[in-house]
Design a protein around this motif. Structure first.
Motif, PDB file in Angstrom:
ATOM      1  N   LYS A 179       0.838  -1.208   0.000  1.00  0.00           N
ATOM      2  CA  LYS A 179       0.000   0.000   0.000  1.00  0.00           C
ATOM      3  C   LYS A 179       0.873   1.259   0.000  1.00  0.00           C
ATOM      4  O   LYS A 179       0.552   2.253  -0.656  1.00  0.00           O
ATOM      5  CB  LYS A 179      -0.910  -0.007   1.226  1.00  0.00           C
ATOM      6  N   THR A 180       1.988   1.210   0.717  1.00  0.00           N
ATOM      7  CA  THR A 180       2.906   2.357   0.756  1.00  0.00           C
ATOM      8  C   THR A 180       3.484   2.616  -0.628  1.00  0.00           C
ATOM      9  O   THR A 180       3.576   3.765  -1.081  1.00  0.00           O
ATOM     10  CB  THR A 180       4.052   2.094   1.760  1.00  0.00           C
ATOM     11  N   VAL A 181       3.869   1.545  -1.323  1.00  0.00           N
ATOM     12  CA  VAL A 181       4.402   1.689  -2.680  1.00  0.00           C
ATOM     13  C   VAL A 181       3.342   2.292  -3.607  1.00  0.00           C
ATOM     14  O   VAL A 181       3.631   3.177  -4.415  1.00  0.00           O
ATOM     15  CB  VAL A 181       4.887   0.331  -3.230  1.00  0.00           C
ATOM     16  N   LYS A 182       2.107   1.818  -3.466  1.00  0.00           N
ATOM     17  CA  LYS A 182       1.010   2.346  -4.295  1.00  0.00           C
ATOM     18  C   LYS A 182       0.869   3.855  -4.087  1.00  0.00           C
ATOM     19  O   LYS A 182       0.690   4.615  -5.048  1.00  0.00           O
ATOM     20  CB  LYS A 182      -0.296   1.624  -3.940  1.00  0.00           C
ATOM     21  N   ASN A 183       0.979   4.287  -2.820  1.00  0.00           N
ATOM     22  CA  ASN A 183       0.873   5.718  -2.525  1.00  0.00           C
ATOM     23  C   ASN A 183       2.032   6.496  -3.146  1.00  0.00           C
ATOM     24  O   ASN A 183       1.849   7.594  -3.684  1.00  0.00           O
ATOM     25  CB  ASN A 183       0.850   5.953  -1.010  1.00  0.00           C
ATOM     26  N   TYR A 184       3.240   5.916  -3.077  1.00  0.00           N
ATOM     27  CA  TYR A 184       4.411   6.564  -3.680  1.00  0.00           C
ATOM     28  C   TYR A 184       4.232   6.686  -5.190  1.00  0.00           C
ATOM     29  O   TYR A 184       4.563   7.714  -5.792  1.00  0.00           O
ATOM     30  CB  TYR A 184       5.679   5.760  -3.387  1.00  0.00           C
ATOM     31  N   VAL A 185       3.717   5.628  -5.819  1.00  0.00           N
ATOM     32  CA  VAL A 185       3.521   5.641  -7.270  1.00  0.00           C
ATOM     33  C   VAL A 185       2.520   6.730  -7.650  1.00  0.00           C
ATOM     34  O   VAL A 185       2.738   7.497  -8.603  1.00  0.00           O
ATOM     35  CB  VAL A 185       3.044   4.258  -7.780  1.00  0.00           C
ATOM     36  N   SER A 186       1.432   6.825  -6.894  1.00  0.00           N
ATOM     37  CA  SER A 186       0.422   7.867  -7.164  1.00  0.00           C
ATOM     38  C   SER A 186       1.020   9.265  -7.041  1.00  0.00           C
ATOM     39  O   SER A 186       0.791  10.137  -7.888  1.00  0.00           O
ATOM     40  CB  SER A 186      -0.755   7.723  -6.192  1.00  0.00           C
ATOM     41  N   SER A 187       1.807   9.476  -5.987  1.00  0.00           N
ATOM     42  CA  SER A 187       2.450  10.779  -5.783  1.00  0.00           C
ATOM     43  C   SER A 187       3.435  11.088  -6.905  1.00  0.00           C
ATOM     44  O   SER A 187       3.479  12.214  -7.427  1.00  0.00           O
ATOM     45  CB  SER A 187       3.170  10.777  -4.431  1.00  0.00           C
ATOM     46  N   MET A 188       4.198  10.069  -7.293  1.00  0.00           N
ATOM     47  CA  MET A 188       5.189  10.231  -8.354  1.00  0.00           C
ATOM     48  C   MET A 188       4.518  10.625  -9.668  1.00  0.00           C
ATOM     49  O   MET A 188       4.951  11.552 -10.370  1.00  0.00           O
ATOM     50  CB  MET A 188       5.970   8.926  -8.513  1.00  0.00           C
ATOM     51  N   LEU A 189       3.443   9.909 -10.012  1.00  0.00           N
ATOM     52  CA  LEU A 189       2.726  10.201 -11.263  1.00  0.00           C
ATOM     53  C   LEU A 189       2.168  11.621 -11.251  1.00  0.00           C
ATOM     54  O   LEU A 189       2.240  12.346 -12.250  1.00  0.00           O
ATOM     55  CB  LEU A 189       1.597   9.185 -11.471  1.00  0.00           C
ATOM     56  N   ALA A 190       1.616  12.023 -10.098  1.00  0.00           N
ATOM     57  CA  ALA A 190       1.046  13.374  -9.985  1.00  0.00           C
ATOM     58  C   ALA A 190       2.126  14.439 -10.195  1.00  0.00           C
ATOM     59  O   ALA A 190       1.917  15.426 -10.914  1.00  0.00           O
ATOM     60  CB  ALA A 190       0.386  13.547  -8.619  1.00  0.00           C
ATOM     61  N   LYS A 191       3.294  14.229  -9.585  1.00  0.00           N
ATOM     62  CA  LYS A 191       4.378  15.209  -9.715  1.00  0.00           C
ATOM     63  C   LYS A 191       4.894  15.283 -11.150  1.00  0.00           C
ATOM     64  O   LYS A 191       5.334  16.347 -11.604  1.00  0.00           O
ATOM     65  CB  LYS A 191       5.530  14.843  -8.774  1.00  0.00           C
ATOM     66  N   LEU A 192       4.861  14.151 -11.849  1.00  0.00           N
ATOM     67  CA  LEU A 192       5.352  14.125 -13.233  1.00  0.00           C
ATOM     68  C   LEU A 192       4.268  14.527 -14.235  1.00  0.00           C
ATOM     69  O   LEU A 192       4.545  14.626 -15.432  1.00  0.00           O
ATOM     70  CB  LEU A 192       5.871  12.717 -13.570  1.00  0.00           C
ATOM     71  N   GLY A 193       3.035  14.717 -13.740  1.00  0.00           N
ATOM     72  CA  GLY A 193       1.938  15.090 -14.625  1.00  0.00           C
ATOM     73  C   GLY A 193       1.500  13.960 -15.531  1.00  0.00           C
ATOM     74  O   GLY A 193       1.046  14.197 -16.662  1.00  0.00           O
ATOM     75  N   LEU A 194       1.626  12.726 -15.046  1.00  0.00           N
ATOM     76  CA  LEU A 194       1.277  11.547 -15.834  1.00  0.00           C
ATOM     77  C   LEU A 194       0.085  10.831 -15.222  1.00  0.00           C
ATOM     78  O   LEU A 194      -0.242  11.027 -14.053  1.00  0.00           O
ATOM     79  CB  LEU A 194       2.479  10.583 -15.903  1.00  0.00           C
ATOM     80  N   GLU A 195      -0.558   9.990 -16.036  1.00  0.00           N
ATOM     81  CA  GLU A 195      -1.731   9.257 -15.560  1.00  0.00           C
ATOM     82  C   GLU A 195      -1.449   7.771 -15.359  1.00  0.00           C
ATOM     83  O   GLU A 195      -2.067   7.133 -14.514  1.00  0.00           O
ATOM     84  CB  GLU A 195      -2.899   9.413 -16.552  1.00  0.00           C
TER      85      GLU A 195
END
Length: 211
Positions: A179-195
């Motif tokens: 779950k922690t990794v999933k949260n990191y991935v979501s944050s990473m995508l948001a910062k990069l402007g990706l979906e």
């Protein structure tokens, strides 16, 4: 007496380690567990001098247990016992505040010596390796401008995404909850402007190159 808690999911291994540790007369095993969550609850209450923690367990890992226990009581020293020589695990162990990281192939007498040294406040982590990890934290590698907003953890996860690893596989590599990794991935995508993570993988491959 040196008070020790033992976390390993194999009962036969625990039995052997208890006999080995207590044979010298100066070490007492005050508790044992085969479960990471149970160990994280029991260790602070028992207040051992040293907690010997198996790095990989079916329901968690000893590195997370080390981090959780030391957050409650920093006087408890963690000694990570693992079958794998793995830079990511070593990095995670240092970040969790472990005093030592030893392979299960270690000789019995050397393990007993390791427990004694850790109990005395010594570190069994190779100073050169520790220095490399600290430099990695401070400096990282020179980051492409597009990745500047990412934290060190997000950057490492991006590299794993580029390798095609799933969240579960990344969690195993980094000793984090899925779950922690999933949260990191979501944050990473948001910062990069990706979906999508596939977009992140393409971007990472283009930007990181040989880094």
């Amino acid at each position: 007496m040196i008070r020790v808690f033992l976390l390993d999911d194999h009962e036969v291994v625990r039995r052997g380690l208890i006999d080995l540790l207590q044979s010298g007369g100066d070490i007492e095993v005050v508790g044992e567990s085969g479960s990471a969550p149970e160990a994280a609850r029991r260790i602070p209450a028992l207040r051992p001098d040293v907690a010997i923690l198996d790095a990989r367990l079916p329901d968690g890992n000893g590195i997370d247990v080390c981090r959780d226990v030391r957050a409650v009581d920093s006087s408890i020293r963690g000694l990570i016992l693992t079958s794998y020589e793995d830079d990511e695990a070593l990095f995670a162990a240092i970040m969790a505040g472990a005093s030592g990281y030893v392979l299960k192939q270690i000789r019995g007498t050397d393990l007993v010596d390791a427990v004694r040294r850790v109990a005395q406040g010594q570190s069994l982590l190779d100073p050169a390796v520790t220095q490399r990890v600290l430099e990695r934290i401070r400096n990282g590698v020179e980051q492409p401008r597009e990745l500047a907003a990412l934290t060190d953890q997000e950057r490492r996860i991006l590299e794993f995404v580029a390798e095609g690893l799933t969240n579960r596989e990344i969690a195993g590599r980094m000793f984090l909850a899925e779950k922690t990794v999933k949260n990191y991935v979501s944050s990473m995508l948001a910062k990069l402007g990706l979906e999508r993570r596939t977009q992140a993988a393409v971007l990472a491959t283009r930007l990181l190159g040989d880094h």
